[in-house]
Structure formats: C-alpha cells, structure tokens
Motif scaffolding. Structure first.
Motif, mmCIF file in Angstrom:
data_model
loop_
_atom_site.group_PDB
_atom_site.id
_atom_site.type_symbol
_atom_site.label_atom_id
_atom_site.label_comp_id
_atom_site.label_asym_id
_atom_site.label_seq_id
_atom_site.Cartn_x
_atom_site.Cartn_y
_atom_site.Cartn_z
ATOM 1 N N GLY A 241 -12.537 1.761 -6.931
ATOM 2 C CA GLY A 241 -12.969 0.807 -5.507
ATOM 3 C C GLY A 241 -11.804 0.187 -4.218
ATOM 4 O O GLY A 241 -13.147 -0.083 -3.661
ATOM 5 N N ILE A 242 -10.835 0.815 -4.865
ATOM 6 C CA ILE A 242 -9.995 0.409 -3.255
ATOM 7 C C ILE A 242 -10.186 1.611 -2.631
ATOM 8 O O ILE A 242 -9.088 3.101 -3.959
ATOM 9 C CB ILE A 242 -8.719 0.312 -4.017
ATOM 10 N N ASP A 243 -10.561 2.541 -1.954
ATOM 11 C CA ASP A 243 -10.234 3.423 -0.910
ATOM 12 C C ASP A 243 -9.442 3.642 0.103
ATOM 13 O O ASP A 243 -9.660 4.526 0.334
ATOM 14 C CB ASP A 243 -11.561 4.252 -0.479
ATOM 15 N N SER A 244 -9.314 2.406 1.106
ATOM 16 C CA SER A 244 -8.759 2.797 2.375
ATOM 17 C C SER A 244 -7.310 1.235 1.995
ATOM 18 O O SER A 244 -7.131 1.432 1.704
ATOM 19 C CB SER A 244 -9.170 2.248 2.989
ATOM 20 N N ARG A 245 -6.054 1.886 3.064
ATOM 21 C CA ARG A 245 -5.061 1.839 2.984
ATOM 22 C C ARG A 245 -5.851 0.057 3.271
ATOM 23 O O ARG A 245 -5.199 -0.957 2.721
ATOM 24 C CB ARG A 245 -3.938 1.981 4.767
ATOM 25 N N GLU A 246 -6.699 -0.509 3.889
ATOM 26 C CA GLU A 246 -6.691 -1.525 4.007
ATOM 27 C C GLU A 246 -7.253 -3.081 3.619
ATOM 28 O O GLU A 246 -6.506 -3.706 3.033
ATOM 29 C CB GLU A 246 -7.999 -1.729 5.822
ATOM 30 N N GLN A 247 -8.090 -1.963 2.761
ATOM 31 C CA GLN A 247 -8.016 -2.710 1.080
ATOM 32 C C GLN A 247 -6.818 -2.678 0.169
ATOM 33 O O GLN A 247 -6.815 -3.734 -0.700
ATOM 34 C CB GLN A 247 -8.759 -2.282 0.227
ATOM 35 N N ALA A 248 -6.206 -1.546 0.624
ATOM 36 C CA ALA A 248 -4.804 -1.750 -0.603
ATOM 37 C C ALA A 248 -4.195 -2.420 -0.252
ATOM 38 O O ALA A 248 -3.006 -3.744 -0.749
ATOM 39 C CB ALA A 248 -4.188 0.018 -0.727
ATOM 40 N N GLU A 249 -4.074 -3.014 1.319
ATOM 41 C CA GLU A 249 -2.921 -3.717 1.294
ATOM 42 C C GLU A 249 -3.087 -5.335 0.939
ATOM 43 O O GLU A 249 -2.415 -5.990 0.457
ATOM 44 C CB GLU A 249 -2.700 -3.598 3.072
ATOM 45 N N ALA A 250 -4.797 -5.265 1.105
ATOM 46 C CA ALA A 250 -5.670 -6.700 1.057
ATOM 47 C C ALA A 250 -4.719 -7.315 -1.206
ATOM 48 O O ALA A 250 -5.011 -9.254 -0.834
ATOM 49 C CB ALA A 250 -6.639 -6.755 0.766
ATOM 50 N N LEU A 251 -4.983 -6.472 -1.353
ATOM 51 C CA LEU A 251 -4.253 -6.081 -2.896
ATOM 52 C C LEU A 251 -2.866 -6.928 -2.528
ATOM 53 O O LEU A 251 -2.089 -7.380 -3.923
ATOM 54 C CB LEU A 251 -5.006 -5.257 -4.103
ATOM 55 N N ASN A 252 -1.562 -7.310 -1.599
ATOM 56 C CA ASN A 252 -0.430 -7.053 -1.865
ATOM 57 C C ASN A 252 -0.230 -8.438 -2.445
ATOM 58 O O ASN A 252 -0.771 -9.447 -2.228
ATOM 59 C CB ASN A 252 0.589 -6.749 -0.758
ATOM 60 N N ALA B 175 0.992 -0.857 -0.061
ATOM 61 C CA ALA B 175 -0.550 -0.008 0.093
ATOM 62 C C ALA B 175 0.985 0.894 0.018
ATOM 63 O O ALA B 175 1.494 1.329 0.373
ATOM 64 C CB ALA B 175 -1.219 0.207 1.304
ATOM 65 N N HIS B 176 0.456 2.210 -0.754
ATOM 66 C CA HIS B 176 1.100 2.944 -0.999
ATOM 67 C C HIS B 176 0.051 5.009 -0.124
ATOM 68 O O HIS B 176 -0.516 4.982 -0.846
ATOM 69 C CB HIS B 176 1.463 4.256 -2.180
ATOM 70 N N GLY B 177 0.424 4.816 1.124
ATOM 71 C CA GLY B 177 -0.182 6.183 1.758
ATOM 72 C C GLY B 177 -1.489 5.100 2.375
ATOM 73 O O GLY B 177 -2.172 4.379 2.282
ATOM 74 N N VAL B 178 -2.860 6.548 2.447
ATOM 75 C CA VAL B 178 -3.745 5.982 3.678
ATOM 76 C C VAL B 178 -4.969 5.188 2.657
ATOM 77 O O VAL B 178 -5.839 5.590 3.405
ATOM 78 C CB VAL B 178 -3.871 6.862 4.895
ATOM 79 N N ARG B 179 -4.614 6.534 1.408
ATOM 80 C CA ARG B 179 -6.357 6.672 0.740
ATOM 81 C C ARG B 179 -6.319 5.806 -0.406
ATOM 82 O O ARG B 179 -7.373 5.611 -1.560
ATOM 83 C CB ARG B 179 -6.433 7.788 0.645
ATOM 84 N N GLY B 180 -5.711 4.089 -0.371
ATOM 85 C CA GLY B 180 -6.013 3.433 -1.514
ATOM 86 C C GLY B 180 -5.303 3.023 -2.226
ATOM 87 O O GLY B 180 -5.483 2.658 -2.926
ATOM 88 N N GLU B 181 -4.094 3.762 -2.493
ATOM 89 C CA GLU B 181 -3.507 3.763 -3.727
ATOM 90 C C GLU B 181 -2.407 2.685 -3.222
ATOM 91 O O GLU B 181 -2.107 2.556 -1.818
ATOM 92 C CB GLU B 181 -2.076 5.212 -3.785
ATOM 93 N N VAL B 182 -1.533 1.595 -4.209
ATOM 94 C CA VAL B 182 -0.758 0.968 -4.419
ATOM 95 C C VAL B 182 0.490 1.199 -4.670
ATOM 96 O O VAL B 182 0.458 2.009 -6.133
ATOM 97 C CB VAL B 182 -1.206 -0.996 -4.577
ATOM 98 N N ARG B 183 1.297 0.288 -4.891
ATOM 99 C CA ARG B 183 2.459 0.449 -5.357
ATOM 100 C C ARG B 183 2.629 -0.906 -6.602
ATOM 101 O O ARG B 183 1.892 -1.957 -6.165
ATOM 102 C CB ARG B 183 3.885 0.454 -5.325
ATOM 103 N N VAL B 184 2.700 -0.706 -7.809
ATOM 104 C CA VAL B 184 3.079 -1.660 -8.761
ATOM 105 C C VAL B 184 3.980 -1.852 -9.378
ATOM 106 O O VAL B 184 4.622 -0.633 -10.127
ATOM 107 C CB VAL B 184 1.788 -1.195 -9.646
ATOM 108 N N LYS B 185 4.482 -3.573 -9.553
ATOM 109 C CA LYS B 185 5.918 -3.241 -10.246
ATOM 110 C C LYS B 185 5.568 -3.415 -12.133
ATOM 111 O O LYS B 185 4.455 -4.552 -12.245
ATOM 112 C CB LYS B 185 6.726 -4.766 -10.059
ATOM 113 N N ALA B 186 5.507 -3.123 -12.526
ATOM 114 C CA ALA B 186 5.634 -2.241 -14.463
ATOM 115 C C ALA B 186 6.067 -3.828 -14.756
ATOM 116 O O ALA B 186 7.336 -4.127 -14.839
ATOM 117 C CB ALA B 186 5.133 -1.277 -14.656
ATOM 118 N N PHE B 187 6.069 -4.553 -15.462
ATOM 119 C CA PHE B 187 6.696 -5.803 -16.533
ATOM 120 C C PHE B 187 6.113 -5.226 -17.674
ATOM 121 O O PHE B 187 6.964 -6.152 -18.860
ATOM 122 C CB PHE B 187 5.803 -7.309 -16.793
ATOM 123 N N THR B 188 6.452 -3.792 -18.187
ATOM 124 C CA THR B 188 5.849 -3.459 -20.120
ATOM 125 C C THR B 188 7.208 -2.824 -20.361
ATOM 126 O O THR B 188 7.706 -2.054 -19.399
ATOM 127 C CB THR B 188 4.596 -2.412 -19.570
#
Length: 179
Positions: free
Chosen positions: A68-79, A15-28
């Motif tokens: 649809g991902i608006d919180s840090r908790e939702q973002a952390e679940a996508l790790n 997760a990146h911050g508290v508002r639902g952002e995430v870090r994404v490693k791009a393979f493109t």
C-alpha cells in the motif's frame, strides 16, 4: 493490542528511491526477522504494516516495501514511525538474555531486600545497556549499569531484580549539582 504489551522492533527512516521503499533500522537480533512478524503496527497499534519486500542494506538497516506504500511521498510520510509487535510474538529469551520490555516495571532491590526503585526504561547510548530506575518514594531517576556485576539477579516472573549499585549512585545530589 494494548500499547504496554507492544515491543518496538524497528523504526522507519528515510524514503529509499521513488517507488515507496523505506529504510528501516532493525532492533532485532536477526536482521531480517521483520518479515516473520504479523501484525507489525505503529505504537498506538492502530496502523498495520505488511512487508511486501525486504532486503538488507548495511549493518542494522533494511530496505523495505510495505503493501500500500507505492510512492516516494507516501514513504516520506512514514519517516520516524516506530514498528511494534505483540510481546507474545517473540520467542522465549535465552538464559541470561532479556527483552527490554520484560525489564520495565521490575522492582529493583538490594541484596538485603531494601527497595531501590522501579525500572522505567532501558537505554543504550552506545556502550552498555542502562536501566533507568525511579528511586523508591522519589521522582528522581538514576541510570544503573545493566551488567552481571551490578545486577546479578533478574527474576522476571517474580517482578524483581537484585542490584549492587556503584558507590554514590543513589546519593542525593548536593546543592548546585544536577540530579
């Protein structure tokens, strides 16, 4: 979408911050290409991710907000969730460039047509790409360097490639050696 036709283009990280952002490693090849592809799904093809915002962070990392991902908790679940698109969404590969997904399943043979095996995976441990090949008639696999010198012919439409494996690569392991 059948999983065999999906190509991984990234993986969600922390997760990146508290508002639902995430870090994404791009393979493109183009870092921000993720925002062009629709739909982006998980590996099973059951969960769809729509990019709301995206910005480069560094190197091959992005900061992404998915709808649809608006919180840090939702973002952390996508790790750790991989991001996939249909192979059909990718542009044609340039000459002498290949999508890893197109190499998997190709038959590898010697120049005289003698079978070597089948490509089951493509990996890169930090140096060059390696083709993991299940040897013909065996369960054993070997890593073949994916270079022009070792694999000079790649015929994706024909489902085959020609290789000149380095000396000893295909030899049976001796007693006490790991396969």
């Amino acid at each position: 979408m059948p999983p065999s036709r999906l190509v991984q283009i990234g993986v969600i990280g922390a997760a990146h911050g508290v508002r639902g952002e995430v870090r994404v490693k791009a393979f493109t090849a183009e870092l921000t290409a993720l925002k062009r592809y629709k739909p982006v799904t998980d590996k099973a093809g059951t969960r769809v991710f729509a990019v709301s915002t995206l910005r480069p962070l560094k190197d091959d990392m992005l900061v992404v907000r998915f709808k649809g991902i608006d919180s840090r908790e939702q973002a952390e679940a996508l790790n750790g969730v991989g991001l996939y698109i249909s192979r059909d969404e990718l542009p044609p590969a340039e000459e002498d460039e290949f999508y890893w997904a197109d190499l998997i399943g190709l038959k590898m043979e010697r120049a005289d047509g003698a079978p070597i095996g089948e490509v089951i995976a493509v990996t890169n441990f930090g140096a060059d790409d390696l083709l993991e090949v299940r040897l013909d008639g065996q369960q054993r696999t070997v890593y073949v360097p994916f270079t022009k010198a070792v694999v000079p012919v790649v015929d994706v439409p024909g489902g085959r490639m020609v290789a000149y494996p380095p000396d000893g690569l295909l030899d049976e392991p001796k007693d006490g050696e790991q396969a």
